[in-house]
Design an enzyme around this catalytic site. Structure first.
Site, PDB file in Angstrom:
ATOM      1  N   CYS A   2      -7.080 -22.831   2.731  1.00 18.55           N
ATOM      2  CA  CYS A   2      -7.148 -23.476   3.976  1.00 18.55           C
ATOM      3  C   CYS A   2      -8.502 -22.766   4.531  1.00 18.55           C
ATOM      4  O   CYS A   2      -8.485 -21.543   4.783  1.00 18.55           O
ATOM      5  CB  CYS A   2      -6.098 -23.436   4.839  1.00 18.55           C
ATOM      6  SG  CYS A   2      -4.494 -24.299   4.443  1.00 18.55           S
ATOM      7  N   ARG A  27     -12.285 -23.548   0.199  1.00 17.84           N
ATOM      8  CA  ARG A  27     -10.893 -22.917   0.593  1.00 17.84           C
ATOM      9  C   ARG A  27      -9.940 -23.816   0.528  1.00 17.84           C
ATOM     10  O   ARG A  27      -8.603 -23.668   0.633  1.00 17.84           O
ATOM     11  CB  ARG A  27     -10.835 -22.434   1.879  1.00 17.84           C
ATOM     12  CG  ARG A  27     -12.033 -21.267   2.208  1.00 17.84           C
ATOM     13  CD  ARG A  27     -12.275 -20.856   3.617  1.00 17.84           C
ATOM     14  NE  ARG A  27     -10.864 -20.254   3.820  1.00 17.84           N
ATOM     15  CZ  ARG A  27     -10.657 -18.561   3.879  1.00 17.84           C
ATOM     16  NH1 ARG A  27     -11.642 -18.013   3.541  1.00 17.84           N
ATOM     17  NH2 ARG A  27      -9.836 -18.114   4.224  1.00 17.84           N
ATOM     18  N   TRP A  70      -5.332 -26.266   1.791  1.00 18.61           N
ATOM     19  CA  TRP A  70      -4.887 -26.129   0.342  1.00 18.61           C
ATOM     20  C   TRP A  70      -3.310 -26.239   0.639  1.00 18.61           C
ATOM     21  O   TRP A  70      -2.815 -25.202   1.329  1.00 18.61           O
ATOM     22  CB  TRP A  70      -5.273 -24.766  -0.213  1.00 18.61           C
ATOM     23  CG  TRP A  70      -4.808 -24.541  -1.449  1.00 18.61           C
ATOM     24  CD1 TRP A  70      -5.287 -25.017  -2.700  1.00 18.61           C
ATOM     25  CD2 TRP A  70      -3.538 -23.795  -1.879  1.00 18.61           C
ATOM     26  NE1 TRP A  70      -4.635 -24.517  -3.606  1.00 18.61           N
ATOM     27  CE2 TRP A  70      -3.718 -23.705  -3.375  1.00 18.61           C
ATOM     28  CE3 TRP A  70      -2.883 -22.986  -1.147  1.00 18.61           C
ATOM     29  CZ2 TRP A  70      -2.780 -23.189  -3.816  1.00 18.61           C
ATOM     30  CZ3 TRP A  70      -1.901 -22.337  -2.018  1.00 18.61           C
ATOM     31  CH2 TRP A  70      -1.609 -22.458  -3.328  1.00 18.61           C
ATOM     32  N   ASN A  94      -4.550 -21.458   9.310  1.00 16.32           N
ATOM     33  CA  ASN A  94      -4.531 -20.820   7.960  1.00 16.32           C
ATOM     34  C   ASN A  94      -3.661 -19.883   7.840  1.00 16.32           C
ATOM     35  O   ASN A  94      -3.720 -19.022   8.774  1.00 16.32           O
ATOM     36  CB  ASN A  94      -6.010 -20.388   7.617  1.00 16.32           C
ATOM     37  CG  ASN A  94      -6.122 -19.635   6.248  1.00 16.32           C
ATOM     38  OD1 ASN A  94      -6.863 -18.431   6.318  1.00 16.32           O
ATOM     39  ND2 ASN A  94      -5.452 -20.067   5.314  1.00 16.32           N
ATOM     40  N   GLY A  95      -2.892 -19.624   6.989  1.00 14.70           N
ATOM     41  CA  GLY A  95      -1.894 -18.806   6.574  1.00 14.70           C
ATOM     42  C   GLY A  95      -0.435 -19.422   6.504  1.00 14.70           C
ATOM     43  O   GLY A  95      -0.099 -20.448   6.231  1.00 14.70           O
ATOM     44  N   GLU A 463     -10.956 -13.520 -19.680  1.00 14.14           N
ATOM     45  CA  GLU A 463     -11.765 -14.115 -18.903  1.00 14.14           C
ATOM     46  C   GLU A 463     -12.272 -15.484 -19.278  1.00 14.14           C
ATOM     47  O   GLU A 463     -12.031 -16.569 -18.538  1.00 14.14           O
ATOM     48  CB  GLU A 463     -12.973 -13.157 -18.401  1.00 14.14           C
ATOM     49  CG  GLU A 463     -14.055 -14.102 -17.394  1.00 14.14           C
ATOM     50  CD  GLU A 463     -13.362 -14.407 -16.089  1.00 14.14           C
ATOM     51  OE1 GLU A 463     -12.218 -14.067 -15.705  1.00 14.14           O
ATOM     52  OE2 GLU A 463     -13.891 -15.132 -15.367  1.00 14.14           O
ATOM     53  N   LYS A 467     -11.092 -18.985 -17.618  1.00 16.93           N
ATOM     54  CA  LYS A 467     -12.095 -20.275 -17.157  1.00 16.93           C
ATOM     55  C   LYS A 467     -11.631 -21.591 -17.543  1.00 16.93           C
ATOM     56  O   LYS A 467     -11.617 -22.612 -17.028  1.00 16.93           O
ATOM     57  CB  LYS A 467     -13.369 -19.837 -17.760  1.00 16.93           C
ATOM     58  CG  LYS A 467     -14.232 -18.740 -17.133  1.00 16.93           C
ATOM     59  CD  LYS A 467     -14.518 -19.051 -15.532  1.00 16.93           C
ATOM     60  CE  LYS A 467     -14.123 -18.602 -14.480  1.00 16.93           C
ATOM     61  NZ  LYS A 467     -13.427 -17.577 -14.167  1.00 16.93           N
ATOM     62  N   GLU A 470      -8.505 -22.919 -15.942  1.00 13.11           N
ATOM     63  CA  GLU A 470      -8.797 -23.108 -14.548  1.00 13.11           C
ATOM     64  C   GLU A 470      -9.611 -24.506 -14.145  1.00 13.11           C
ATOM     65  O   GLU A 470      -9.289 -25.153 -13.408  1.00 13.11           O
ATOM     66  CB  GLU A 470      -9.743 -22.122 -13.931  1.00 13.11           C
ATOM     67  CG  GLU A 470      -9.238 -20.817 -13.424  1.00 13.11           C
ATOM     68  CD  GLU A 470     -10.268 -19.833 -12.674  1.00 13.11           C
ATOM     69  OE1 GLU A 470     -11.465 -19.425 -13.578  1.00 13.11           O
ATOM     70  OE2 GLU A 470      -9.870 -19.467 -11.592  1.00 13.11           O
ATOM     71  N   HIS A 486       1.531 -11.023 -34.222  1.00 11.48           N
ATOM     72  CA  HIS A 486       2.754 -10.674 -33.754  1.00 11.48           C
ATOM     73  C   HIS A 486       3.484 -11.654 -33.080  1.00 11.48           C
ATOM     74  O   HIS A 486       4.069 -11.441 -31.911  1.00 11.48           O
ATOM     75  CB  HIS A 486       2.825  -9.264 -33.221  1.00 11.48           C
ATOM     76  CG  HIS A 486       2.184  -8.319 -33.901  1.00 11.48           C
ATOM     77  ND1 HIS A 486       2.853  -7.896 -34.781  1.00 11.48           N
ATOM     78  CD2 HIS A 486       1.168  -7.389 -33.731  1.00 11.48           C
ATOM     79  CE1 HIS A 486       2.278  -6.644 -35.483  1.00 11.48           C
ATOM     80  NE2 HIS A 486       1.146  -6.661 -34.901  1.00 11.48           N
ATOM     81  N   LYS A 585     -10.506 -21.206  -3.468  1.00  7.20           N
ATOM     82  CA  LYS A 585     -11.074 -19.674  -3.426  1.00  7.20           C
ATOM     83  C   LYS A 585     -10.564 -19.301  -2.316  1.00  7.20           C
ATOM     84  O   LYS A 585     -10.083 -19.652  -1.424  1.00  7.20           O
ATOM     85  CB  LYS A 585     -12.667 -19.911  -3.336  1.00  7.20           C
ATOM     86  CG  LYS A 585     -13.285 -18.892  -3.888  1.00  7.20           C
ATOM     87  CD  LYS A 585     -14.899 -19.404  -4.194  1.00  7.20           C
ATOM     88  CE  LYS A 585     -15.631 -18.353  -4.982  1.00  7.20           C
ATOM     89  NZ  LYS A 585     -15.308 -18.121  -6.188  1.00  7.20           N
TER      90      LYS A 585
HETATM   91  C1  G6P Z   1      -8.689 -17.240  -6.945  1.00  5.54           C
HETATM   92  C2  G6P Z   1      -9.786 -17.817  -7.566  1.00  5.54           C
HETATM   93  C3  G6P Z   1     -10.344 -16.833  -8.641  1.00  5.54           C
HETATM   94  C4  G6P Z   1     -10.388 -15.442  -8.254  1.00  5.54           C
HETATM   95  C5  G6P Z   1      -9.462 -15.138  -7.662  1.00  5.54           C
HETATM   96  C6  G6P Z   1      -9.689 -13.837  -6.905  1.00  5.54           C
HETATM   97  O1  G6P Z   1      -7.671 -17.331  -7.759  1.00  5.54           O
HETATM   98  O2  G6P Z   1      -9.675 -19.309  -8.113  1.00  5.54           O
HETATM   99  O3  G6P Z   1     -11.669 -17.610  -9.257  1.00  5.54           O
HETATM  100  O4  G6P Z   1     -10.925 -14.670  -9.228  1.00  5.54           O
HETATM  101  O5  G6P Z   1      -8.688 -15.914  -6.479  1.00  5.54           O
HETATM  102  O6  G6P Z   1     -10.493 -13.877  -5.781  1.00  5.54           O
HETATM  103  P1  G6P Z   1     -11.144 -12.556  -5.027  1.00  5.54           P
HETATM  104  O7  G6P Z   1     -11.868 -13.127  -4.048  1.00  5.54           O
HETATM  105  O8  G6P Z   1     -10.114 -11.606  -4.814  1.00  5.54           O
HETATM  106  O9  G6P Z   1     -12.064 -12.146  -6.080  1.00  5.54           O
END
Ligand code: G6P
Length: 590
Positions: A2, A27, A70, A94-95, A463, A467, A470, A486, A585
């Site tokens: 948000c 956001r 969001w 937001n919150g 990672e 990706k 995501e 395993h 984000k």
């Molecule tokens: C969200 C984003 C990720 C990010 C994570 C941590 O889940 O989608 O891409 O890695 O937050 O965010 P930060 O701002 O703490 O790195």
């Protein structure tokens, strides 16, 4: 998670609000809305979906608020979109209001009706119920009854040139620009519109009265503040119709150069001294930042022989960690506003630990909470899935690890000097884009895939898998290469892609063996290494060789083909890499 914005401007307030909202969309993009206070009261426009759904005839007024959502409480819908209204008020939030059910019951018993399923609507109803002519006092009184986290911006029809805002455990900054003042969840959304910014601390209120912004305590007394200059540095520009994610991956070398220049100017003595003397080192981070922290933990313990415990921040905060005075917490976050990471930091500080933050946002809550800030200078990152910030986090953390080694042994490790060539190596790794796209094309129909690696490569593998999950919505799992047999191997069947990252010569053959085991069960193995010649004939498809850096630094470059792969995989599957479904984000709620 948000985004909220408020703006006062004598002219063009609606357009300015909309421009900020578009910038804030990373956001959340479940719904969007704006409200402007004008001569004839408050006009509201809100809609499910993206901000562009609001485009149309400008709403009149000089003070306005906006929101991009969001969803937490209640599905994405027009009704649940902000601003919410009650009587003479409109509010964006937001919150999460944790006691909203009790407040809603109380207000309902007094005859209030609700038109949304959100927790946020109770705040505006409460403000309306407490109002007796003093706008600021009504907002302050309502906030005193809230439990949870909030950044709110409120309009009142009786005071059409004012916006009252409050912040508690959700970020809020004030910004001043030419012809307009703003309040906003995030600084990057205001780049270009403001020259000066100032963040609010927990429990503070922001009162916009015409073109003046006053920070206040709950009792209304003003809090003196210093605004600092801000300018956009290193934000990505999309090329043609391309995505932010592609532009941001392409920016990795610049981010690395800028971060390195910034690190060279840093006084590492305090950090290195506490690290050397630390009983224990902990890391806390989320998502991609957690993978960077894991790579750091691995390197620090290997090179400086310091024990490191890496936890996902959401686990750290509830895990009653053994942290205390004399220990160090390294908190890693692109945004500096991730709720779980911030709570981990607050806990560590309460227990007397020293906190080092690695963060891309110098005015963020994390940057302000930390005892020491190492700034990643990746530039604003807009795509929800982190890319360039990850490479810059790794660089900062490696630099820190090298300093710790130096303070322990009076010698820098040999690889430290190769950091100077990291930007160039990242530039070479970018050339893998076309090969990554071809690979994505060949695997377009894959419904699941594995990523494996040993040592630090297992974090790069993690990672890469994240990706793919995501943004391409394909089930992707990572595991240490030796763990494959395993259990995970049971799922491998004909054509199943298994990507292996192998950048440590000593472990190359071991990883190749793991790929052979998978291949024997029908898997389609792909190997990412700089030692292609040594792996020739191993039965795996060899991705074009990675550029060569000293092995401890290889994660800086080995992740790049995986970032490209995920991006192209996503595009080929017809999705928008910048706005993955269900995600946002800057995750400012738990
Ligand atoms: C969200 C984003 C990720 C990010 C994570 C941590 O889940 O989608 O891409 O890695 O937050 O965010 P930060 O701002 O703490 O790195």
């Amino acid at each position: 998670m948000c985004g909220i914005v408020g703006c006062f401007a004598e002219s063009g307030c609606y357009e300015k609000l909309m421009a900020a909202l578009v910038n804030l969309e990373y956001r959340g993009y479940d719904s969007a809305g704006v409200a402007l206070a004008g001569e004839k009261g408050i006009a509201v426009r809100k809609k499910k979906g993206a901000v562009r759904n609001l485009f149309g005839q400008p709403l009149a007024g000089t003070a306005g608020i906006g929101h991009t959502r969001w969803a937490t409480h209640g599905k994405p819908s027009d009704e649940n979109a902000h601003p919410h209204t009650a009587g003479k008020f409109a509010l964006v939030h937001n919150g999460i209001i944790e006691n909203y059910a009790a407040l809603r019951a109380e207000l309902s018993a007094r005859g209030e009706t609700f038109s949304s399923e959100t927790d946020s609507e109770v705040i505006v109803k409460l403000i309306a119920a407490l109002y007796s002519g003093d706008f600021f006092a009504a907002v302050a009184a309502a906030c005193a009854r809230l439990k949870g986290s909030y950044a709110v911006a409120v309009l009142c029809a009786d005071h059409p040139r004012e916006i009252v805002c409050a912040a508690y455990k959700s970020p809020l900054v004030a910004g001043a620009g030419k012809g307009a003042v703003y309040v906003c969840s995030d600084v990057p959304a205001l780049f270009g519109a403001v020259s000066y910014v100032c963040p609010a601390e927990d429990g503070e209120f922001l009162h916009v009265c015409g073109s003046e912004i006053v920070f206040r305590r709950a009792d209304g007394t003003p809090v003196p503040k210093v605004f600092c200059r801000t300018e956009e540095e290193g934000g990505a520009r999309r090329q043609g119709g391309g995505s932010y994610m592609e532009a941001e991956i392409a920016q990795i070398p610049q981010g690395i150069s800028r971060t390195l220049a910034c690190l060279r100017g840093c006084d590492f003595a305090p950090a290195a001294r506490v690290l050397r003397a630390a009983g224990r080192v902990f890391t806390a981070a989320c998502g991609t930042a957690h993978h960077a922290a894991l790579a750091f933990g691995h390197l620090l313990s290997q090179e400086a022989r310091i024990p490191v415990l890496c936890e996902a921040a959401s686990e750290f905060r509830y895990g009653d960690p053994l942290i205390g005075a004399g220990d160090v917490l390294v908190a890693v976050s692109q945004s500096g506003e991730t709720a779980d990471t911030l709570e981990a930091v607050r806990l560590a500080k309460q227990r007397g630990a020293f906190v080092i933050a690695v963060c891309n946002a110098p005015l963020s809550t994390l940057s302000r909470l930390a005892d020491l800030l190492l700034q990643t200078c990746a530039g604003a990152e807009v795509a929800v899935a982190a890319t360039k910030s990850y490479n810059c986090q790794l660089l900062c953390l490696y630099y820190l690890a090298a300093q710790a080694v130096f303070f322990k042994t009076t010698r820098f490790p040999a690889w430290f000097f190769a950091l100077e060539g990291a930007a160039r190596a990242c530039g070479q790794a970018l050339e893998s884009a076309a090969a990554a796209e071809r690979l994505a094309r060949r695997l377009q129909g894959a419904r699941a895939m594995y990523f494996i690696g040993r040592g630090a490569d297992r974090f790069t593998a993690a990672e890469g898998a994240l990706k793919v999950r995501e943004i391409a919505y394909v089930f992707a799992e990572s595991c240490p290469a030796g763990e494959l047999k395993h259990g995970t191997l049971a799922l491998v069947e004909e054509g199943f892609p298994v990507f292996a990252v192998a950048t440590a010569r000593a472990l190359l053959q071991k990883t190749v063996n793991s790929l052979a085991e998978a291949r024997a069960r029908g898997a389609r193995p792909v190997l990412f290494t700089q030692y292609g010649a040594e792996a020739a004939g191993c039965g795996a498809e060899l991705f074009p060789p990675l550029p060569s850096l000293p092995e401890p630094l290889m994660p800086l470059v080995s992740v790049i083909p995986l970032q490209w792969f995920a991006c192209h995989f996503c595009l080929l599957r017809g999705f928008d890499p910048d706005r993955p479904r269900n995600l946002a984000k800057s995750v400012t709620v738990e």
